[in-house]
Design an enzyme around this catalytic site. Structure first.
Site, PDB file in Angstrom:
ATOM      1  CG  ASN A  12     -52.666  36.440  12.728  1.00 50.21           C
ATOM      2  OD1 ASN A  12     -51.495  36.633  12.610  1.00 50.21           O
ATOM      3  ND2 ASN A  12     -53.666  36.047  11.805  1.00 50.21           N
ATOM      4  CD1 TRP A  13     -49.364  42.157  14.815  1.00 50.47           C
ATOM      5  CD2 TRP A  13     -47.140  42.372  14.856  1.00 50.47           C
ATOM      6  NE1 TRP A  13     -49.126  43.292  15.931  1.00 50.47           N
ATOM      7  CE2 TRP A  13     -47.582  43.335  15.897  1.00 50.47           C
ATOM      8  CE3 TRP A  13     -45.854  42.412  14.541  1.00 50.47           C
ATOM      9  CZ2 TRP A  13     -46.589  44.137  16.532  1.00 50.47           C
ATOM     10  CZ3 TRP A  13     -44.789  43.180  15.329  1.00 50.47           C
ATOM     11  CH2 TRP A  13     -45.283  43.962  16.399  1.00 50.47           C
ATOM     12  CE  LYS A  14     -54.440  38.071   8.930  1.00 51.95           C
ATOM     13  NZ  LYS A  14     -55.675  37.809   8.039  1.00 51.95           N
ATOM     14  CG  HIS A  99     -55.215  32.232  10.687  1.00 47.87           C
ATOM     15  ND1 HIS A  99     -55.603  32.128   9.482  1.00 47.87           N
ATOM     16  CD2 HIS A  99     -55.576  33.136  11.622  1.00 47.87           C
ATOM     17  CE1 HIS A  99     -56.031  33.413   9.375  1.00 47.87           C
ATOM     18  NE2 HIS A  99     -55.930  34.059  10.696  1.00 47.87           N
ATOM     19  CD  GLU A 101     -54.853  34.467   6.592  1.00 49.90           C
ATOM     20  OE1 GLU A 101     -53.611  34.658   7.151  1.00 49.90           O
ATOM     21  OE2 GLU A 101     -55.595  35.166   6.541  1.00 49.90           O
ATOM     22  CD  GLU A 171     -59.599  34.420  13.215  1.00 49.02           C
ATOM     23  OE1 GLU A 171     -59.380  35.714  13.636  1.00 49.02           O
ATOM     24  OE2 GLU A 171     -58.777  33.732  12.313  1.00 49.02           O
ATOM     25  CB  SER A 215     -63.609  42.216   9.195  1.00 47.58           C
ATOM     26  OG  SER A 215     -63.111  41.744   8.025  1.00 47.58           O
ATOM     27  N   GLY A 236     -56.759  40.967  12.818  1.00 46.86           N
ATOM     28  CA  GLY A 236     -55.756  40.930  11.967  1.00 46.86           C
ATOM     29  C   GLY A 236     -55.416  42.409  11.612  1.00 46.86           C
ATOM     30  N   GLY A 237     -56.060  42.900  10.551  1.00 47.95           N
ATOM     31  CA  GLY A 237     -55.509  44.165   9.801  1.00 47.95           C
ATOM     32  C   GLY A 237     -55.631  45.333  10.850  1.00 47.95           C
TER      33      GLY A 237
HETATM   34  C1  PEP Z   1     -57.260  36.964  11.179  1.00 54.57           C
HETATM   35  O1  PEP Z   1     -56.147  36.904  10.700  1.00 54.57           O
HETATM   36  O2  PEP Z   1     -57.275  36.281  12.105  1.00 54.57           O
HETATM   37  C2  PEP Z   1     -58.273  38.148  11.240  1.00 54.57           C
HETATM   38  C3  PEP Z   1     -59.263  37.964  11.911  1.00 54.57           C
HETATM   39  O3  PEP Z   1     -57.950  39.050  10.031  1.00 54.57           O
HETATM   40  P1  PEP Z   1     -58.882  40.487   9.992  1.00 54.57           P
HETATM   41  O4  PEP Z   1     -59.114  40.935  11.332  1.00 54.57           O
HETATM   42  O5  PEP Z   1     -58.143  41.225   8.967  1.00 54.57           O
HETATM   43  O6  PEP Z   1     -60.161  40.035   9.408  1.00 54.57           O
END
Ligand code: PEP
Length: 255
Positions: A12-14, A99, A101, A171, A215, A236-237
């Site tokens: 997920n590039w956000k 999601h 967010e 998540e 994470s 994500g990151g």
């Molecule tokens: C996400 O955005 O769905 C996510 C899991 O982010 P991260 O891996 O950065 O916690």
């Protein structure tokens, strides 16, 4: 989408990317033999303007792609919205819906997430339905109740045939972008419960892939992916660095 196909790892590039940066990242990902190995399926979910770039770069390749949100409407006077059919026209296979967010900053509700899930299925793509509790909810002992409500609202809107085509992503909100990961035991406990909800919907749905997100990094992916009901990850990151994303995909291979 069935877990029988192996692990599914979705980036997920956000709100990240640029045409040049994406070109480099996608090039590095495609150059790796990891993504062609049987046992893992990988995809990236990108901001809408980059769907055309993904279509040009990824058509016929082992790396799938998709979007991070979709309109709950098919068309009409909804300025700024993007319809599922428009996303599908670019060859996208996946759309993230619900999601945390989007739920936190854009007022998405369980009902709107269910409507979006239907739009994605109607357009022939796979919705990745995100659910998860906040820290306050976990500390209040409400994790099971929250994820049950979130998943059951979506399942109730779907036929058995439709439900068998979704992907679920658990998540925990407190683990997203915080560097705090759920332990593999915490993840497995929730995933096993989600599996029981899927089973209760019908045997045809029991093998729906349930991803863990929050994470996930190269150093914890193998442990998480070794859990019986963890069928892959939403990343994500770590999806923004080719080496990290590939290492996470590789961790899925042997599980
Ligand atoms: C996400 O955005 O769905 C996510 C899991 O982010 P991260 O891996 O950065 O916690």
């Amino acid at each position: 989408m069935s877990r029988k196909a192996g692990k599914l790892v979705v980036g997920n590039w956000k709100l990240h990317g640029s045409l040049a940066g994406n070109e480099a990242l996608l090039g590095d990902l495609l150059a790796s033999p990891v993504l062609s190995a049987p046992g893992v399926t990988a995809a990236v979910c990108v901001p809408f303007p980059y769907l055309a770039q993904c279509q040009a770069r990824l058509s016929g390749q082992v790396l799938g792609f998709g979007a991070q949100d979709v309109s709950a409407h098919v068309n009409g006077a909804f300025t700024g919205e993007v319809a599922a059919q428009m996303i599908a026209e670019f060859g996208a296979k996946f759309v993230i819906v619900g999601h945390s967010e989007r739920r936190a900053y854009h007022g998405e509700t369980d009902a709107s997430v269910a409507a979006k899930t239907l739009r994605v299925l109607d357009a022939g793509m796979t919705p990745i339905v995100c659910i998860g509790e906040t820290l306050a909810e976990r500390e209040a002992g409400e994790t099971t109740a929250v994820v049950t409500r979130q998943l059951e609202t979506v399942l109730a809107a779907l036929t058995l045939e439709q439900a068998a085509k979704i992907v679920v992503a658990y998540e925990p909100v407190w683990a997203i972008g915080t560097g705090k990961t759920a332990t593999s035991a915490q993840a497995q406990e929730v995933h096993a419960h989600l599996r029981s909800l899927l089973r209760a919907k019908g045997e045809a749905v029991v093998d729906v892939a349930v991803l863990y997100g929050g994470s996930v990094k190269p150093d914890n992916a193998a442990e998480l992916f070794s859990m019986a009901d963890v069928d892959g990850g939403l990343i994500g990151g770590a999806a923004l660095k080719a080496a990290d994303f590939l290492a996470i995909c590789e961790a899925g291979l042997s599980r």
